[in-house]
Design a protein around this motif. Structure first.
Motif, PDB file in Angstrom:
ATOM      1  N   LYS A 126      27.304  28.209  41.214  1.00  0.00           N
ATOM      2  CA  LYS A 126      28.538  28.529  40.482  1.00  0.00           C
ATOM      3  C   LYS A 126      29.475  29.443  41.272  1.00  0.00           C
ATOM      4  CE  LYS A 126      26.987  27.513  35.833  1.00  0.00           C
ATOM      5  NZ  LYS A 126      26.893  27.960  34.432  1.00  0.00           N
ATOM      6  N   GLY A 127      29.037  29.907  42.436  1.00  0.00           N
ATOM      7  CA  GLY A 127      29.865  30.826  43.210  1.00  0.00           C
ATOM      8  C   GLY A 127      31.178  30.201  43.662  1.00  0.00           C
ATOM      9  N   ALA A 128      31.114  28.976  44.197  1.00  0.00           N
ATOM     10  CA  ALA A 128      32.333  28.334  44.719  1.00  0.00           C
ATOM     11  C   ALA A 128      33.347  28.048  43.609  1.00  0.00           C
ATOM     12  CB  ALA A 128      31.965  27.069  45.488  1.00  0.00           C
ATOM     13  N   PRO A 129      32.933  27.439  42.480  1.00  0.00           N
ATOM     14  CA  PRO A 129      33.926  27.229  41.412  1.00  0.00           C
ATOM     15  C   PRO A 129      34.466  28.542  40.842  1.00  0.00           C
ATOM     16  CG  PRO A 129      31.728  26.535  40.680  1.00  0.00           C
ATOM     17  CD  PRO A 129      31.641  26.778  42.158  1.00  0.00           C
ATOM     18  N   LEU A 130      33.646  29.574  40.853  1.00  0.00           N
ATOM     19  CA  LEU A 130      34.148  30.862  40.362  1.00  0.00           C
ATOM     20  C   LEU A 130      35.224  31.419  41.297  1.00  0.00           C
ATOM     21  CD1 LEU A 130      34.079  33.035  38.268  1.00  0.00           C
ATOM     22  CD2 LEU A 130      32.123  34.040  39.383  1.00  0.00           C
ATOM     23  N   ARG A 131      35.010  31.243  42.584  1.00  0.00           N
ATOM     24  CA  ARG A 131      36.030  31.698  43.558  1.00  0.00           C
ATOM     25  C   ARG A 131      37.375  31.018  43.282  1.00  0.00           C
ATOM     26  NH1 ARG A 131      36.060  35.737  46.539  1.00  0.00           N
ATOM     27  NH2 ARG A 131      38.260  35.414  46.169  1.00  0.00           N
ATOM     28  N   LYS A 132      37.297  29.715  42.968  1.00  0.00           N
ATOM     29  CA  LYS A 132      38.529  28.972  42.652  1.00  0.00           C
ATOM     30  C   LYS A 132      39.225  29.572  41.436  1.00  0.00           C
ATOM     31  CE  LYS A 132      37.592  24.259  44.048  1.00  0.00           C
ATOM     32  NZ  LYS A 132      37.214  22.958  43.505  1.00  0.00           N
ATOM     33  N   LEU A 133      38.434  29.958  40.426  1.00  0.00           N
ATOM     34  CA  LEU A 133      39.027  30.554  39.224  1.00  0.00           C
ATOM     35  C   LEU A 133      39.674  31.895  39.552  1.00  0.00           C
ATOM     36  CD1 LEU A 133      36.293  29.696  36.567  1.00  0.00           C
ATOM     37  CD2 LEU A 133      38.643  28.838  36.634  1.00  0.00           C
ATOM     38  N   LEU A 134      39.060  32.650  40.465  1.00  0.00           N
ATOM     39  CA  LEU A 134      39.647  33.942  40.856  1.00  0.00           C
ATOM     40  C   LEU A 134      40.999  33.714  41.524  1.00  0.00           C
ATOM     41  CD1 LEU A 134      36.538  35.845  42.276  1.00  0.00           C
ATOM     42  CD2 LEU A 134      37.521  35.967  39.987  1.00  0.00           C
ATOM     43  N   ASP A 135      41.070  32.680  42.368  1.00  0.00           N
ATOM     44  CA  ASP A 135      42.344  32.362  43.025  1.00  0.00           C
ATOM     45  C   ASP A 135      43.396  31.976  41.988  1.00  0.00           C
ATOM     46  OD1 ASP A 135      41.185  32.844  45.440  1.00  0.00           O
ATOM     47  OD2 ASP A 135      40.838  30.728  45.945  1.00  0.00           O
ATOM     48  N   GLU A 136      42.969  31.222  41.001  1.00  0.00           N
ATOM     49  CA  GLU A 136      43.925  30.747  39.990  1.00  0.00           C
ATOM     50  C   GLU A 136      44.398  31.864  39.060  1.00  0.00           C
ATOM     51  OE1 GLU A 136      42.433  27.531  37.534  1.00  0.00           O
ATOM     52  OE2 GLU A 136      43.972  27.919  36.010  1.00  0.00           O
ATOM     53  N   PHE A 137      43.471  32.663  38.546  1.00  0.00           N
ATOM     54  CA  PHE A 137      43.830  33.650  37.515  1.00  0.00           C
ATOM     55  C   PHE A 137      44.257  34.995  38.098  1.00  0.00           C
ATOM     56  CE2 PHE A 137      41.547  30.636  34.916  1.00  0.00           C
ATOM     57  CZ  PHE A 137      42.144  30.749  33.667  1.00  0.00           C
ATOM     58  N   ALA A 156      26.978  36.153  43.417  1.00  0.00           N
ATOM     59  CA  ALA A 156      26.888  37.375  44.244  1.00  0.00           C
ATOM     60  C   ALA A 156      27.284  37.081  45.689  1.00  0.00           C
ATOM     61  CB  ALA A 156      25.471  37.941  44.182  1.00  0.00           C
ATOM     62  N   THR A 157      26.929  35.895  46.170  1.00  0.00           N
ATOM     63  CA  THR A 157      27.252  35.515  47.544  1.00  0.00           C
ATOM     64  C   THR A 157      28.747  35.240  47.718  1.00  0.00           C
ATOM     65  OG1 THR A 157      25.084  34.515  47.782  1.00  0.00           O
ATOM     66  CG2 THR A 157      26.767  33.795  49.345  1.00  0.00           C
ATOM     67  N   HIS A 158      29.324  34.488  46.785  1.00  0.00           N
ATOM     68  CA  HIS A 158      30.720  34.040  46.942  1.00  0.00           C
ATOM     69  C   HIS A 158      31.746  35.032  46.414  1.00  0.00           C
ATOM     70  CE1 HIS A 158      28.662  30.181  47.502  1.00  0.00           C
ATOM     71  NE2 HIS A 158      29.757  29.778  48.105  1.00  0.00           N
ATOM     72  N   ALA A 159      31.351  35.836  45.438  1.00  0.00           N
ATOM     73  CA  ALA A 159      32.319  36.744  44.796  1.00  0.00           C
ATOM     74  C   ALA A 159      31.599  38.031  44.400  1.00  0.00           C
ATOM     75  CB  ALA A 159      32.936  36.062  43.581  1.00  0.00           C
ATOM     76  N   PRO A 160      31.208  38.831  45.405  1.00  0.00           N
ATOM     77  CA  PRO A 160      30.324  39.975  45.127  1.00  0.00           C
ATOM     78  C   PRO A 160      30.912  41.020  44.180  1.00  0.00           C
ATOM     79  CG  PRO A 160      31.068  39.933  47.438  1.00  0.00           C
ATOM     80  CD  PRO A 160      31.477  38.632  46.824  1.00  0.00           C
TER      81      PRO A 160
END
Ligand SMILES: [Mg+2]
Length: 206
Positions: A126-137, A156-160
């Motif tokens: 879920k790290g990669a899709p969460l990163r996308k949401l951070l970019d969007e929101f 934790a790896t993609h969005a610590p």
């Protein structure tokens, strides 16, 4: 526009019950049993004579459950109320590991039980899709809630910097799911989770 906090929640085992309705589906539709002797679905699904169904038979069973039985997934106690309160100040997204073609139905089902939020169907970490949401929101603060430890590791790896909360809302598997070392805290019921999130948001919101 002022940045808002973002809540990203899992669905199965956090917002909706999964184990009990899946057990019912296997028994009533396929004459199979599922006993959670270990935290694995494959291997624990058995035919009437006790033989485990082969691993290859499992994906179609899961697909059939989501296609035909999702309306029997009742909400976890307190989830709708807690998210409803949080949604006054936060954006809420449901990030669920479910095939894309089931995500629309899940959106409808969640709305029907008082959780009218955007649903993203995901596969794997879920790290990669969460990163996308951070970019969007571009949120002021992000809170991630999930029952499975590997999902916390992936985030934790993609969005610590995301605040990661472990919740195992289903009593049937609570003793089987290991601790999530990559989560910041664990709360297995929504009133406790809500109070934790409110404390985090009060501390971080100007
Ligand atoms: Mg889950």
């Amino acid at each position: 526009m002022k940045a808002r906090p973002l809540i990203v929640s899992d669905c199965d085992g956090v917002l909706l019950h999964f184990i009990a309705p899946f057990v019912d589906y296997l028994r009533e539709v396929h004459g199979l049993t599922l006993r959670m002797d270990s935290f694995a679905l494959t291997g624990n699904v058995k035919q009437a004579d006790g033989t485990p169904v082969p691993a290859s038979a499992f994906p179609p069973l899961l697909d059939g459950f989501f296609a035909d039985w999702m309306h029997n997934q009742h909400p976890i106690a307190g989830a709708a109320d807690a998210l409803g309160l949080l949604a006054r100040e936060c954006d809420v997204v449901v990030l669920t590991n479910i095939a894309g073609h089931h995500a629309d139905r899940r959106t409808t089902e969640l709305a029907r039980v008082g959780m009218p939020y955007r649903v993203i169907g995901n596969q794997g970490g879920k790290g990669a899709p969460l990163r996308k949401l951070l970019d969007e929101f571009q949120p002021s603060e992000t809170i991630f809630i999930d029952d499975l430890p590997p999902n916390h590791a992936s985030v934790a790896t993609h969005a610590p910097h995301v605040h990661r909360l472990h919740m195992v809302a289903e009593a049937e598997v609570r003793h089987l799911i290991p601790a999530a070392p990559d989560a910041h805290a664990r709360h297995d019921d929504w009133p406790a989770m809500l109070s934790h999130i409110e404390t985090i948001l009060k501390g971080k919101t100007p």
